[in-house]
Write a protein that holds these residues in place. Structure first.
Motif, PDB file in Angstrom:
ATOM      1  N   PHE A   1       0.720  -1.093  -0.090  1.00 54.38           N
ATOM      2  CA  PHE A   1       0.014  -0.018  -0.029  1.00 54.38           C
ATOM      3  C   PHE A   1       0.911   1.234  -0.111  1.00 54.38           C
ATOM      4  O   PHE A   1       1.984   1.398   0.431  1.00 54.38           O
ATOM      5  N   SER A   2       0.249   2.314  -0.823  1.00 56.71           N
ATOM      6  CA  SER A   2       1.010   3.550  -0.633  1.00 56.71           C
ATOM      7  C   SER A   2       0.082   4.454   0.289  1.00 56.71           C
ATOM      8  O   SER A   2      -1.046   4.333   0.367  1.00 56.71           O
ATOM      9  N   GLY A   3       0.769   5.413   1.317  1.00 58.79           N
ATOM     10  CA  GLY A   3       0.082   6.215   2.285  1.00 58.79           C
ATOM     11  C   GLY A   3       0.757   7.583   2.424  1.00 58.79           C
ATOM     12  O   GLY A   3       1.937   7.874   1.724  1.00 58.79           O
ATOM     13  N   ARG A   4       0.089   8.135   3.047  1.00 59.72           N
ATOM     14  CA  ARG A   4       0.565   9.660   3.298  1.00 59.72           C
ATOM     15  C   ARG A   4       0.401   9.877   4.669  1.00 59.72           C
ATOM     16  O   ARG A   4      -0.325   9.327   5.552  1.00 59.72           O
ATOM     17  N   TRP A   5       1.168  10.840   5.324  1.00 56.02           N
ATOM     18  CA  TRP A   5       1.185  11.102   6.873  1.00 56.02           C
ATOM     19  C   TRP A   5       1.380  12.679   6.947  1.00 56.02           C
ATOM     20  O   TRP A   5       1.708  13.369   6.079  1.00 56.02           O
ATOM     21  N   LEU A   6       1.019  13.207   8.079  1.00 52.52           N
ATOM     22  CA  LEU A   6       1.297  14.680   8.481  1.00 52.52           C
ATOM     23  C   LEU A   6       1.487  14.447   9.832  1.00 52.52           C
ATOM     24  O   LEU A   6       0.903  13.708  10.882  1.00 52.52           O
ATOM     25  N   VAL A   7       2.144  15.707  10.245  1.00 49.89           N
ATOM     26  CA  VAL A   7       2.257  16.018  11.775  1.00 49.89           C
ATOM     27  C   VAL A   7       1.605  17.376  12.076  1.00 49.89           C
ATOM     28  O   VAL A   7       2.043  18.276  11.282  1.00 49.89           O
ATOM     29  N   ASP A   8       0.650  17.589  12.868  1.00 47.78           N
ATOM     30  CA  ASP A   8       0.009  18.976  13.084  1.00 47.78           C
ATOM     31  C   ASP A   8      -0.682  18.831  14.571  1.00 47.78           C
ATOM     32  O   ASP A   8      -1.096  17.766  14.677  1.00 47.78           O
ATOM     33  N   ARG A   9      -1.028  19.910  15.080  1.00 47.90           N
ATOM     34  CA  ARG A   9      -1.501  19.897  16.259  1.00 47.90           C
ATOM     35  C   ARG A   9      -1.527  18.890  17.272  1.00 47.90           C
ATOM     36  O   ARG A   9      -2.190  18.413  18.255  1.00 47.90           O
TER      37      ARG A   9
END
Length: 219
Positions: free
Chosen positions: A198-206
């Motif tokens: 699988f391909s995924g995405r991520w973020l870091v916030d709040r």
């Protein structure tokens, strides 16, 4: 927030507190009747988010009951995923004519507890984490990798109805908000063929780390 790492075909609804107008269907009340208050709030708000997402898909509200291994039971024609942690709840839904499967996870942006990293990672992943930390120590890469594996499992299970262990997927994290998950066991067969990962995405916030996998139909 989470909509930033999902395609337009996926409807995302999130909450940073527990709205007082969130209510459960009677069937859901039976599931949660003996749970502690914290669990009840998480369960209720996640389903509140899911019903708002159903409405945005033009669908009526429906009970969302835990099924096999606790996976949510979605209405016919819908795929989705839910997550909750301290200070955050979210549900993402799509029509199965647009998206094959979706998996999300959210975690507090903090290091994993002592001893957990070796349990949830492969040896080569620990080398990868050390390299990422050396390049950018501001990100808790261990927690990000854990969240990525949670998203992998949530995307995998509706396609297979099988358990997937932490060693059964190898994660490679890109510093620009992407990750790849290579399956170390035979992948599920979908219309376009056998999935190798699988391909995924991520973020870091709040103060959170959020991960998402969505597989469009035809890919």
């Amino acid at each position: 927030m989470i909509e930033r790492i999902l395609p337009a075909a996926v409807i995302a609804v999130e909450a940073y507190d527990d709205p007082p107008d969130a209510v459960l269907f009677p069937e859901e009340e039976q599931v949660i009747a003996k749970s502690v208050e914290k669990r009840r709030r998480e369960f209720t708000t996640a389903r509140h988010c899911a019903r708002l997402a159903l409405a945005r898909l033009g669908l009526p509200p429906a009970p969302i009951l835990p099924g096999e291994r606790g996976a949510p039971g979605w209405p016919d024609g819908v795929v989705g995923s839910m997550t909750h942690c301290a200070g955050y709840r979210a549900a993402v839904l799509a029509r199965d004519t647009d998206i094959v499967t979706v998996g999300i996870d959210a975690e507090p942006h903090q290091p994993l507890p002592d001893g957990v990293e070796k349990v949830v990672t492969r040896p080569e992943e620990r080398v990868h984490l050390a390299e990422l930390a050396a390049a950018d120590p501001a990100v808790h890469w261990d927690k990000l990798l854990f969240a990525a594996k949670e998203s992998v499992y949530k995307a995998w299970f509706p396609l297979t109805h099988k358990w997937l262990g932490f060693d059964d997927a190898r994660i490679t994290i890109g510093p620009a908000g992407t990750f790849e998950a290579e399956l170390m066991v035979p992948g599920p067969v979908i219309e376009s063929g056998t999935l190798a990962g699988f391909s995924g995405r991520w973020l870091v916030d709040r103060g959170l780390v959020v991960t998402a996998i969505s597989l469009p139909v035809g890919n």
